[in-house]
Every structure is written in structure tokens, then in C-alpha cells.
Design a protein around this motif. Structure first.
Motif, mmCIF file in Angstrom:
data_model
loop_
_atom_site.group_PDB
_atom_site.id
_atom_site.type_symbol
_atom_site.label_atom_id
_atom_site.label_comp_id
_atom_site.label_asym_id
_atom_site.label_seq_id
_atom_site.Cartn_x
_atom_site.Cartn_y
_atom_site.Cartn_z
ATOM 1 N N ASN A 1 0.678 -0.986 -0.368
ATOM 2 C CA ASN A 1 0.246 0.324 0.391
ATOM 3 C C ASN A 1 1.180 1.428 -0.001
ATOM 4 O OD1 ASN A 1 0.851 -0.243 3.199
ATOM 5 N ND2 ASN A 1 -1.024 0.028 3.201
ATOM 6 N N HIS B 1 -7.945 10.656 -4.222
ATOM 7 C CA HIS B 1 -7.255 9.130 -4.875
ATOM 8 C C HIS B 1 -6.700 9.283 -6.249
ATOM 9 C CE1 HIS B 1 -9.875 10.620 -7.373
ATOM 10 N NE2 HIS B 1 -10.065 10.344 -8.206
ATOM 11 N N MET C 1 -5.339 5.683 -7.711
ATOM 12 C CA MET C 1 -5.160 4.490 -7.453
ATOM 13 C C MET C 1 -6.605 4.316 -6.913
ATOM 14 S SD MET C 1 -2.795 6.795 -4.028
ATOM 15 C CE MET C 1 -3.062 8.189 -4.910
ATOM 16 N N GLY C 2 -6.726 2.895 -8.228
ATOM 17 C CA GLY C 2 -7.813 2.346 -8.069
ATOM 18 C C GLY C 2 -8.563 2.366 -9.632
ATOM 19 N N THR D 1 -12.862 4.920 -7.862
ATOM 20 C CA THR D 1 -11.800 5.503 -6.528
ATOM 21 C C THR D 1 -12.803 6.646 -6.089
ATOM 22 O OG1 THR D 1 -9.687 6.083 -6.714
ATOM 23 C CG2 THR D 1 -11.078 3.054 -5.893
ATOM 24 N N ILE E 1 -5.171 -0.519 0.323
ATOM 25 C CA ILE E 1 -5.513 -1.782 -0.722
ATOM 26 C C ILE E 1 -6.984 -2.690 0.042
ATOM 27 C CG2 ILE E 1 -3.839 -1.256 -2.781
ATOM 28 C CD1 ILE E 1 -2.936 -4.281 -1.850
ATOM 29 N N ILE F 1 -10.141 -0.597 -0.007
ATOM 30 C CA ILE F 1 -11.119 -0.399 -0.798
ATOM 31 C C ILE F 1 -10.960 -1.926 -1.426
ATOM 32 C CG2 ILE F 1 -10.106 0.389 -3.501
ATOM 33 C CD1 ILE F 1 -8.070 2.793 -1.581
ATOM 34 N N LYS F 2 -10.955 -3.188 -1.396
ATOM 35 C CA LYS F 2 -11.084 -4.186 -1.824
ATOM 36 C C LYS F 2 -12.653 -4.371 -1.196
ATOM 37 C CE LYS F 2 -6.834 -6.904 -4.126
ATOM 38 N NZ LYS F 2 -6.398 -7.593 -3.142
ATOM 39 N N TYR G 1 -14.481 -1.738 -4.665
ATOM 40 C CA TYR G 1 -13.142 -1.166 -5.357
ATOM 41 C C TYR G 1 -11.858 -1.776 -6.449
ATOM 42 C CZ TYR G 1 -16.229 2.816 -4.819
ATOM 43 O OH TYR G 1 -17.474 3.323 -4.504
ATOM 44 N N GLU G 2 -12.199 -1.933 -7.564
ATOM 45 C CA GLU G 2 -10.539 -2.078 -7.656
ATOM 46 C C GLU G 2 -9.310 -1.565 -7.034
ATOM 47 O OE1 GLU G 2 -10.056 -4.926 -10.688
ATOM 48 O OE2 GLU G 2 -11.640 -5.369 -11.060
ATOM 49 N N VAL G 3 -8.187 -1.579 -7.851
ATOM 50 C CA VAL G 3 -6.938 -1.223 -7.035
ATOM 51 C C VAL G 3 -5.999 -1.411 -7.834
ATOM 52 C CG1 VAL G 3 -7.402 -2.123 -4.605
ATOM 53 C CG2 VAL G 3 -6.315 -3.396 -5.959
ATOM 54 N N THR H 1 -3.930 0.572 -10.203
ATOM 55 C CA THR H 1 -3.761 1.677 -10.738
ATOM 56 C C THR H 1 -2.675 1.795 -11.836
ATOM 57 O OG1 THR H 1 -3.105 1.569 -8.106
ATOM 58 C CG2 THR H 1 -2.214 3.163 -9.157
#
Length: 164
Positions: free
Chosen positions: A50, A68, A84-85, A88, A117, A120-121, A125-127, A129
Motif C-alpha cells: 500500500n 485517489h 489509485m484504483g 475510487t 488496498i 478499498i477491495k 473497488y478495483e485497486v 493503479t
């Protein structure tokens, strides 16, 4: 006659990995804005760690209010976006801790922030980047590493050259 003696050498800009993880081609990012290069060309990293660090020497241009995404400008003038993501922006800053502000001077390896991460997962959400070259009209990507390679903060992920 002397013009060629004083011609500027077209030096490359080496970008190191801002995150540790697995390298992904931009075309493989599951978001049309990035995969179709609507914002510009670049690469992506599926993070395993992270800690977000600067891939270049330069300055912070913009820390988005939702934390983000961060845009940077290298000392040579190349402009980058680290997003990032995916989607996000909807988190409104949740899961992101940013350690820099607009105008800060940065060096390769300067910690830019922490990207949670796992949280967020869990929020769905997709991480992955994307790292985007924003001013591709002035710079081009002359080299990038191969799909699927593991990267850490000291690895070269992309090399840029000034056009013309």
C-alpha cells in the motif's frame, strides 16, 4: 557549423514503480477511460503493497481533493497522473492517506501516501493503479517493462523521451 556542437542531448526520463506489485499493460485495465488511452498512454500496477512513492524527481502538481489521484511533473517537464484504483473517486478520500501537497518538491522514492488496498477491495473497488503520461504531445514512451512482471520501488517501469 557550431549548432550541432551545442545541440541538447535528448535525455530520457526513467520512471520507477510508485507501488510494489504486478505490472499490467494499460490496454488490460478494466476501465475504458484508461484502456483506450483517453487521458494518455501509460502503464498500470496491480499493487501488493500500500505504500505509494514518487516515480520521478520533480514536484507535486495536484493532489485531488478525494485523495485517489495525484499529478506530478518531472524536473524535465513530463506530466504524470497516478490514479489509485478504479472509480475510487466515489470513496471521497476513504482509504487514502496522502503525505504531500501541491507544490511540494519530490525525489524518486519520496513517500506520497498510503493506499489501503484491502479496505478499498472490501468496499468493492478495483485497486489496479494506472500511471498516465498526460503530456504525450511533448513526450513519448520509449520503453516499458513486460506484462506480468513483479515490480518494486527501485524497478524501472517506463522510460520517456522528449519528442522532436
Amino acid at each position: 557549423m557550431f549548432k550541432s556542437l551545442f545541440k541538447k542531448v535528448n535525455q530520457s526520463i526513467i520512471l520507477n514503480a510508485p507501488l510494489e506489485g504486478t505490472f499490467v499493460l494499460l490496454e488490460e485495465v478494466p476501465d475504458q477511460v484508461f484502456s483506450e488511452k483517453m487521458m494518455g498512454d501509460g502503464v498500470a500496477i496491480l499493487p501488493q503493497n500500500n505504500r505509494l512513492v514518487s516515480p520521478i524527481d520533480g514536484e507535486v502538481v495536484d493532489v485531488f481533493p478525494t485523495k485517489h489521484a495525484i499529478s506530478l511533473r518531472s524536473n524535465e517537464g513530463a506530466e504524470l497522473l497516478i490514479h489509485m484504483g478504479l472509480e475510487t473517486v466515489n470513496l471521497k478520500g476513504e482509504g487514502f492517506e496522502i503525505n504531500v501537497k501541491n507544490g511540494d518538491k519530490i525525489s524518486k522514492g519520496t513517500q506520497l501516501g498510503i493506499f489501503d488496498i484491502e479496505k478499498i477491495k472490501k468496499l468493492g473497488y478495483e485497486v489496479i493503479t494506472p500511471i498516465i503520461l498526460l503530456n504525450g504531445n511533448h513526450y513519448e514512451i520509449s520503453h516499458r517493462i513486460q506484462q506480468g512482471e513483479a515490480v518494486n520501488h527501485s524497478d524501472l517501469i517506463m522510460e520517456l523521451r522528449k519528442k522532436g
